[in-house]
Scaffold this active site. Structure first.
Site, PDB file in Angstrom:
ATOM      1  N   GLU A  96       0.823  -1.219   0.000  1.00 22.99           N
ATOM      2  CA  GLU A  96       0.000   0.000   0.000  1.00 22.99           C
ATOM      3  C   GLU A  96       0.849   1.257   0.000  1.00 22.99           C
ATOM      4  O   GLU A  96       0.443   2.294  -0.506  1.00 22.99           O
ATOM      5  CB  GLU A  96      -0.930   0.022   1.218  1.00 22.99           C
ATOM      6  CG  GLU A  96      -2.164  -0.828   1.034  1.00 22.99           C
ATOM      7  CD  GLU A  96      -3.210  -0.638   2.133  1.00 22.99           C
ATOM      8  OE1 GLU A  96      -3.017   0.202   3.027  1.00 22.99           O
ATOM      9  OE2 GLU A  96      -4.210  -1.357   2.090  1.00 22.99           O
TER      10      GLU A  96
ATOM     11  N   LYS B 138     -13.170   1.770  -1.482  1.00 23.21           N
ATOM     12  CA  LYS B 138     -14.139   2.067  -0.424  1.00 23.21           C
ATOM     13  C   LYS B 138     -15.320   2.854  -0.987  1.00 23.21           C
ATOM     14  O   LYS B 138     -16.478   2.557  -0.705  1.00 23.21           O
ATOM     15  CB  LYS B 138     -13.473   2.865   0.711  1.00 23.21           C
ATOM     16  CG  LYS B 138     -12.498   2.041   1.553  1.00 23.21           C
ATOM     17  CD  LYS B 138     -11.963   2.842   2.742  1.00 23.21           C
ATOM     18  CE  LYS B 138     -10.959   2.025   3.544  1.00 23.21           C
ATOM     19  NZ  LYS B 138     -10.437   2.677   4.728  1.00 23.21           N
TER      20      LYS B 138
ATOM     21  N   HIS C 154       8.043 -27.146   0.311  1.00 14.67           N
ATOM     22  CA  HIS C 154       7.361 -28.238  -0.386  1.00 14.67           C
ATOM     23  C   HIS C 154       6.196 -27.708  -1.215  1.00 14.67           C
ATOM     24  O   HIS C 154       5.235 -28.423  -1.493  1.00 14.67           O
ATOM     25  CB  HIS C 154       6.898 -29.274   0.646  1.00 14.67           C
ATOM     26  CG  HIS C 154       8.049 -29.768   1.475  1.00 14.67           C
ATOM     27  ND1 HIS C 154       8.826 -30.844   1.105  1.00 14.67           N
ATOM     28  CD2 HIS C 154       8.611 -29.263   2.610  1.00 14.67           C
ATOM     29  CE1 HIS C 154       9.790 -31.012   2.001  1.00 14.67           C
ATOM     30  NE2 HIS C 154       9.683 -30.057   2.914  1.00 14.67           N
TER      31      HIS C 154
HETATM   32  O1  PA5 Z   1      -3.265   1.508   5.783  1.00 12.61           O
HETATM   33  C1  PA5 Z   1      -4.385   1.924   5.538  1.00 12.61           C
HETATM   34  O2  PA5 Z   1      -4.650   3.119   5.594  1.00 12.61           O
HETATM   35  C2  PA5 Z   1      -5.541   0.981   5.212  1.00 12.61           C
HETATM   36  O3  PA5 Z   1      -5.129  -0.291   4.890  1.00 12.61           O
HETATM   37  C3  PA5 Z   1      -6.489   0.923   6.397  1.00 12.61           C
HETATM   38  O4  PA5 Z   1      -5.806   0.427   7.522  1.00 12.61           O
HETATM   39  C4  PA5 Z   1      -7.716   0.062   6.126  1.00 12.61           C
HETATM   40  O5  PA5 Z   1      -8.323   0.432   4.927  1.00 12.61           O
HETATM   41  C5  PA5 Z   1      -8.736   0.225   7.260  1.00 12.61           C
HETATM   42  O6  PA5 Z   1      -9.083   1.569   7.391  1.00 12.61           O
HETATM   43  P1  PA5 Z   1      -9.721   2.148   8.705  1.00 12.61           P
HETATM   44  O7  PA5 Z   1      -8.788   1.924   9.836  1.00 12.61           O
HETATM   45  O8  PA5 Z   1      -9.942   3.590   8.411  1.00 12.61           O
HETATM   46  O9  PA5 Z   1     -11.030   1.424   8.921  1.00 12.61           O
END
Ligand code: PA5
Length: 467
Positions: free
Chosen positions: A295, A438, A324
């Site tokens: 990410e 989202k 394996h």
């Molecule tokens: O790193 C990030 O920003 C995302 O992966 C969030 O952790 C994930 O989308 C969850 O978001 P939130 O904590 O706002 O519910």
């Protein structure tokens, strides 16, 4: 504490080990000394101005005290502690538990758990999973921690609806006693709900993004309810921060590892980074790394606004299990991967292999060795096989798995990721691709303000080809 320091062994990434076509030449690293200095200055300024918050988390002593006090006042009251959250709000929790607790922790009895609750992290919304989960917990003696930085992620919001409804039905007005909310201190619906209903809440600092948040209340509250030593976790992170407070690439494991991976990707066509854990308890950290690396670095625009398409695909693997399954591909398939082995020097538990009566050569050589020796030999064998085939690999060596070394690991990889972002010249702290997903989900389920997204998806879905 020097002998308790995490070690980065990068021998098998350099040309002396795997040749110049696939290995990095020492001179190449030297070419980045100036760049490392520039990036270091940016990192320092981000830290000092608090634009980026993860660096200073080890020093948030008030948060740690508040969490410890809350845990001490409550832990005996619950049979279960359940995290509702996803992505950065869940993965660090899972990794803390699997590396620092008994692998079958929830199967231990109350006394063996020293009166602390069982811990679950529900990080998916598959209806079968969620409905079946209700068979193993009684909501009356469960504390639910709803974690969401944005306070609006659909998956977590749905879980919130299900479990608050259940709690209301089971215990009526006092349902808030079985709820905790961990979210942004000011923004988002979850924060407003916590305030309106008087739900106990903890903050995620606004300058710390989801995947960098394991050392905030996000991970610390779960760790506290699991009787994990928060001060040692933070002290490991603080020590790694200090170790990495130098632009000298040969003294800074986070910067050097970032550079090695960057060069492997951009100069040696290794756009896959495999983190192979030769430790069962550390395997979930490879999962956590997958999110952090993917990410943060997978971006389509650089810091100057130019279109790019960067990012190394992180993959997790488990030794010896995947020897394996995957290692055939790793040694003989495309040479497009750089490997990181997570390994442990001193195991918390070990067992000697007993003798077996009779003349069986497939058993005899094992007897008398410890299981750790076999495990270690298998890691070295895999590393050797890769090296023979000019496949780069490094080791991240844990002297032992404990709170202190896990804290170091977290900080090392967060710094490494931030530094890699600067090498790629991208913003490592945003996630527009995740946000787009989202918004599309909101649209499909009819949330106000997202109709356009829904329209576009439906148009695209019209002409499916099926058989
Ligand atoms: O790193 C990030 O920003 C995302 O992966 C969030 O952790 C994930 O989308 C969850 O978001 P939130 O904590 O706002 O519910």
């Amino acid at each position: 504490m020097k002998n308790k320091q995490l070690v980065l062994d990068y021998t098998n990434t350099i040309s002396d080990s795997i040749g110049t076509e696939h290995g990095i030449m020492p001179g190449e690293i030297n070419e980045y000394l100036k760049k490392a200095g520039e990036c270091h200055r940016i990192m320092k300024s981000d830290r000092e101005s608090e634009r980026i918050g993860f660096f200073n988390l080890p020093f948030h002593k008030k948060t740690m005290k508040r969490i410890n006090d809350f845990v001490q006042s409550r832990y005996r009251q619950y049979e279960n502690f359940v995290v509702l959250g996803i992505g950065g709000s869940a993965l660090g929790n899972i990794a803390l538990l699997s590396s620092l607790k008994h692998p079958y922790y929830n199967l231990l009895n109350r006394k063996e758990r020293k009166n602390y609750p069982r811990i679950f992290v529900l990080d998916n919304i598959d209806p079968e999973l969620v409905v079946n989960f209700l068979d193993v917990i009684n909501p009356r003696n469960t504390l639910f921690n709803v974690i969401s930085k944005s306070g609006s992620t659909a998956e977590t919001a749905a879980q919130f609806l299900i479990f608050t409804d259940l709690l209301r039905k089971k215990i009526g007005k006092k349902f808030v006693r079985n709820l905790v909310v961990t979210t942004d201190p000011e923004q988002g619906d979850l924060r407003s709900i916590a305030e309106e209903y008087g739900i106990q809440s903890f903050d995620i600092p606004p300058n710390v993004g989801g995947r960098f948040s394991v050392l905030t209340s996000v991970g610390l509250l779960t760790a506290g309810f699991a009787n994990i030593k928060l001060n040692q976790l933070l002290s490991g992170a603080a020590d790694m921060l200090q170790r990495c407070d130098t632009s000298d690439l040969f003294k800074n494991p986070a910067y050097l590892n970032a550079l090695i991976h960057y060069l492997m990707d951009t100069k040696r066509k290794k756009n896959i980074s495999v983190m192979m854990s030769y430790s069962s308890p550390l395997f979930s950290w490879a999962d956590w790394y997958r999110q952090l690396w993917a990410e943060s670095l997978g971006k389509n625009v650089d810091l100057d606004g130019n279109p790019v398409s960067v990012g190394q695909t992180p993959v997790n693997a488990l030794g010896v299990t995947d020897q394996h399954s995957q290692v055939q591909l790793y040694t003989e398939g495309p040479n497009d991967k750089v490997f990181t082995f997570l390994t442990v020097e001193k195991y918390r538990k070990d067992i000697k292999l007993p003798k077996f009566k009779g003349d069986y050569s497939s058993l005899e050589y094992l007897s008398g060795n410890r299981l750790s020796q076999l495990f270690d030999a298998e890691m070295r064998a895999t590393e050797y096989a890769l090296t023979q085939q000019q496949r780069p690999s490094c080791r991240v060596i844990f002297p032992q798995i404990n709170e202190y070394t896990i804290g170091q690991f977290i900080m090392m990889y967060e710094i490494q990721t931030a530094f890699a972002g600067l090498l790629y010249n991208i913003d490592a702290f945003n996630q527009p691709g995740v946000e787009a997903g989202k918004r599309a989900t909101y649209g499909l389920l009819g949330r106000n303000g997202y109709a356009e997204e829904a329209k576009r998806i439906r148009a695209q879905e019209k002409d499916r080809v099926r058989m």
